[in-house]
Design a protein around this motif. Structure first.
Motif, PDB file in Angstrom:
ATOM      1  N   GLU A   1       0.829  -1.341  -0.179  1.00 27.04           N
ATOM      2  CA  GLU A   1       0.182  -0.136   0.097  1.00 27.04           C
ATOM      3  C   GLU A   1       0.879   1.215   0.184  1.00 27.04           C
ATOM      4  OE1 GLU A   1      -3.557   2.038   2.443  1.00 27.04           O
ATOM      5  OE2 GLU A   1      -2.721   0.360   3.157  1.00 27.04           O
ATOM      6  N   LEU A   2       1.850   1.425   0.712  1.00 30.07           N
ATOM      7  CA  LEU A   2       3.012   2.425   0.782  1.00 30.07           C
ATOM      8  C   LEU A   2       3.540   2.498  -0.418  1.00 30.07           C
ATOM      9  CD1 LEU A   2       4.326   4.694   2.432  1.00 30.07           C
ATOM     10  CD2 LEU A   2       5.997   2.885   3.136  1.00 30.07           C
ATOM     11  N   MET A   3       3.928   1.553  -1.130  1.00 32.58           N
ATOM     12  CA  MET A   3       4.416   1.580  -2.427  1.00 32.58           C
ATOM     13  C   MET A   3       3.539   2.353  -3.457  1.00 32.58           C
ATOM     14  SD  MET A   3       7.718   0.226  -2.012  1.00 32.58           S
ATOM     15  CE  MET A   3       8.233  -0.500  -3.610  1.00 32.58           C
ATOM     16  N   SER A   4       2.287   1.824  -3.501  1.00 34.22           N
ATOM     17  CA  SER A   4       1.664   2.412  -4.432  1.00 34.22           C
ATOM     18  C   SER A   4       1.204   3.719  -4.244  1.00 34.22           C
ATOM     19  CB  SER A   4       0.011   1.294  -4.256  1.00 34.22           C
ATOM     20  OG  SER A   4       0.183   0.163  -4.736  1.00 34.22           O
ATOM     21  N   ASP A   5       1.117   4.143  -3.101  1.00 38.45           N
ATOM     22  CA  ASP A   5       1.119   5.491  -2.627  1.00 38.45           C
ATOM     23  C   ASP A   5       2.280   6.480  -2.976  1.00 38.45           C
ATOM     24  OD1 ASP A   5      -1.587   5.058  -1.342  1.00 38.45           O
ATOM     25  OD2 ASP A   5      -0.953   4.820   0.395  1.00 38.45           O
ATOM     26  N   ALA A   6       3.388   5.927  -2.667  1.00 37.02           N
ATOM     27  CA  ALA A   6       4.577   6.571  -3.138  1.00 37.02           C
ATOM     28  C   ALA A   6       4.646   6.555  -4.859  1.00 37.02           C
ATOM     29  CB  ALA A   6       5.665   5.767  -2.708  1.00 37.02           C
ATOM     30  N   HIS A   7       4.355   5.370  -5.404  1.00 34.93           N
ATOM     31  CA  HIS A   7       4.198   5.452  -6.897  1.00 34.93           C
ATOM     32  C   HIS A   7       3.286   6.734  -7.306  1.00 34.93           C
ATOM     33  CE1 HIS A   7       4.436   2.937 -10.633  1.00 34.93           C
ATOM     34  NE2 HIS A   7       4.876   4.220 -10.990  1.00 34.93           N
ATOM     35  N   MET A   8       2.304   6.684  -6.715  1.00 39.19           N
ATOM     36  CA  MET A   8       1.010   7.839  -7.230  1.00 39.19           C
ATOM     37  C   MET A   8       1.662   9.098  -7.090  1.00 39.19           C
ATOM     38  SD  MET A   8      -2.751   8.229  -6.015  1.00 39.19           S
ATOM     39  CE  MET A   8      -3.162   6.685  -6.187  1.00 39.19           C
ATOM     40  N   LEU A   9       2.080   9.273  -5.911  1.00 36.27           N
ATOM     41  CA  LEU A   9       2.919  10.709  -5.371  1.00 36.27           C
ATOM     42  C   LEU A   9       4.080  10.935  -6.127  1.00 36.27           C
ATOM     43  CD1 LEU A   9       2.281  12.826  -3.456  1.00 36.27           C
ATOM     44  CD2 LEU A   9       3.968  11.691  -1.886  1.00 36.27           C
ATOM     45  N   HIS A  10       4.835  10.154  -6.395  1.00 33.63           N
ATOM     46  CA  HIS A  10       6.005  10.297  -7.379  1.00 33.63           C
ATOM     47  C   HIS A  10       5.639  10.763  -8.829  1.00 33.63           C
ATOM     48  CE1 HIS A  10      10.210   9.654  -8.363  1.00 33.63           C
ATOM     49  NE2 HIS A  10       9.789   9.183  -9.467  1.00 33.63           N
ATOM     50  N   SER A  11       4.669  10.003  -9.214  1.00 31.19           N
ATOM     51  CA  SER A  11       4.145  10.154 -10.742  1.00 31.19           C
ATOM     52  C   SER A  11       3.649  11.781 -11.039  1.00 31.19           C
ATOM     53  CB  SER A  11       3.296   9.065 -11.268  1.00 31.19           C
ATOM     54  OG  SER A  11       3.768   7.759 -11.255  1.00 31.19           O
ATOM     55  N   ILE A  12       2.799  11.895  -9.913  1.00 27.20           N
ATOM     56  CA  ILE A  12       1.927  13.305  -9.993  1.00 27.20           C
ATOM     57  C   ILE A  12       2.971  14.308  -9.811  1.00 27.20           C
ATOM     58  CG2 ILE A  12       0.166  14.603  -8.886  1.00 27.20           C
ATOM     59  CD1 ILE A  12      -1.384  11.875  -8.221  1.00 27.20           C
ATOM     60  N   SER A  13       3.683  14.432  -8.786  1.00 28.27           N
ATOM     61  CA  SER A  13       4.762  15.228  -8.517  1.00 28.27           C
ATOM     62  C   SER A  13       5.718  15.611  -9.645  1.00 28.27           C
ATOM     63  CB  SER A  13       5.289  15.024  -7.260  1.00 28.27           C
ATOM     64  OG  SER A  13       6.018  13.995  -7.170  1.00 28.27           O
ATOM     65  N   ALA A  14       6.304  14.344 -10.291  1.00 29.02           N
ATOM     66  CA  ALA A  14       7.053  14.524 -11.248  1.00 29.02           C
ATOM     67  C   ALA A  14       6.294  15.390 -12.418  1.00 29.02           C
ATOM     68  CB  ALA A  14       7.561  13.089 -11.723  1.00 29.02           C
TER      69      ALA A  14
END
Length: 323
Positions: A252-265
């Protein structure tokens, strides 16, 4: 795996047998088992917790339905919305170019130079810029490649390209994080917002006929600096979570990090297009300041008049003195 399925199957059958009869009940162990497997959560009854010889975070979870939700979000929202945002940013820059044209020095270049950036400052800038471009290219390919490249080069070629891009992205990311920290410290002193910046924004940076005074950095440059600081830290932090999944992160943390990483990037990439344009082909003399370290006296008067007055008062106009 077999033990896990047996445990889950036993739990499903017990649940089905204990259920009250309501008309005709058709027991479907296979269907019920699949629903339990893909919808299970950490709070489910103990008898449905699988066991496995592989020890680690969530190793007893066979299928996590949130992964499918993340995939749908990525393909149905993240990719198309990101493409739209980048497209709008490009259209906005094109419109600005048509309306305003290239920003030239009205009085022409004087030939008198002022030292603007030290060798260290320029090195830090170009290291960060180079890694940023490398990460932007590989990240863009990994995000949009399946949609845009597979139809052109095929699955096999794209697979090889994506593999290499991911390796580069994974190794360049931590290096970008370190260089970003150095850049933040190096440029922070002169990027603290003040009242002059408010006036600069109110006059739209002086791009449309109203001169806007500024110090060493104008309001737009300071805004870009703080976007890089805030959004850059988010990108790096979430990227490190993805880069090093062996520190106890849950899926779940990895999925949230992936989402945050993609949007902010995507956000910082869209914002960077404006900075890159203005610092290269959009403004006469701007690129020279970061390649040679010097700016022209007339350029300084028109774009950073308050800073120019400070430099002149200090006797640094035309002098070979590093700032």
């Amino acid at each position: 795996m077999i033990i896990l399925l047996m445990v889950l199957s036993a739990g499903v059958l017990n649940t089905a047998q204990a259920a009250p009869e309501r008309g005709v009940v058709v027991v479907s162990p296979a269907g019920d088992l699949w629903r339990e497997v893909r919808q299970r959560q950490g709070e489910m009854p103990a008898q449905l917790v699988g066991s496995t010889q592989v020890k680690g975070m969530e190793t007893g979870v066979l299928i996590r339905s949130a992964g499918q939700e993340w995939r749908q979000f990525r393909m149905e929202k993240l990719v198309p919305y990101s493409m739209t945002l980048l497209g709008l940013a490009i259209i906005a820059l094109a419109a600005f170019r048509v309306i305003r044209g290239k920003i030239v020095v009205a009085e022409g270049m004087s030939g008198v130079k002022i030292s603007r950036f030290t060798s260290f400052q320029r090195t830090v800038h170009w290291v960060v810029a180079g890694l940023f471009i490398l990460l932007a290219l590989t990240g863009t390919l990994l995000t949009f490649g399946r949609t845009g490249l597979v139809p052109v080069i095929g699955n096999e070629a794209f697979g090889s390209l994506a593999y290499v891009s991911k390796l580069i992205h994974d190794y360049a990311g931590p290096l970008f994080g370190l260089s970003l920290l150095v850049m933040i410290v190096t440029y922070m002193k002169d990027n603290i917002p003040n009242d002059t910046d408010i006036n600069w924004f109110m006059k739209l940076g002086g791009f449309f006929g109203h001169h806007a005074s500024s110090g060493r950095y104008n309001g737009g440059e300071k805004a870009w600096y703080w976007v890089v600081v805030v959004v850059g830290i988010v990108v790096v932090g979430s990227g490190l979570v993805l880069d090093f999944p062996n520190f106890g992160q849950t899926r779940e943390l990895m999925s949230d990090a992936h989402m945050l990483h993609s949007i902010s990037a995507i956000l910082i990439l869209a914002a960077s297009l404006g900075h890159i344009y203005m610092a290269t082909v959009g403004t006469e003399g701007a690129l020279e300041t970061m390649t040679s370290g010097y700016c022209d006296e007339n350029w300084a008067k028109e774009h950073h008049d308050l800073w120019y007055q400070e430099m002149k008062a200090a006797g640094k106009v035309g002098a070979d003195i590093k700032t």
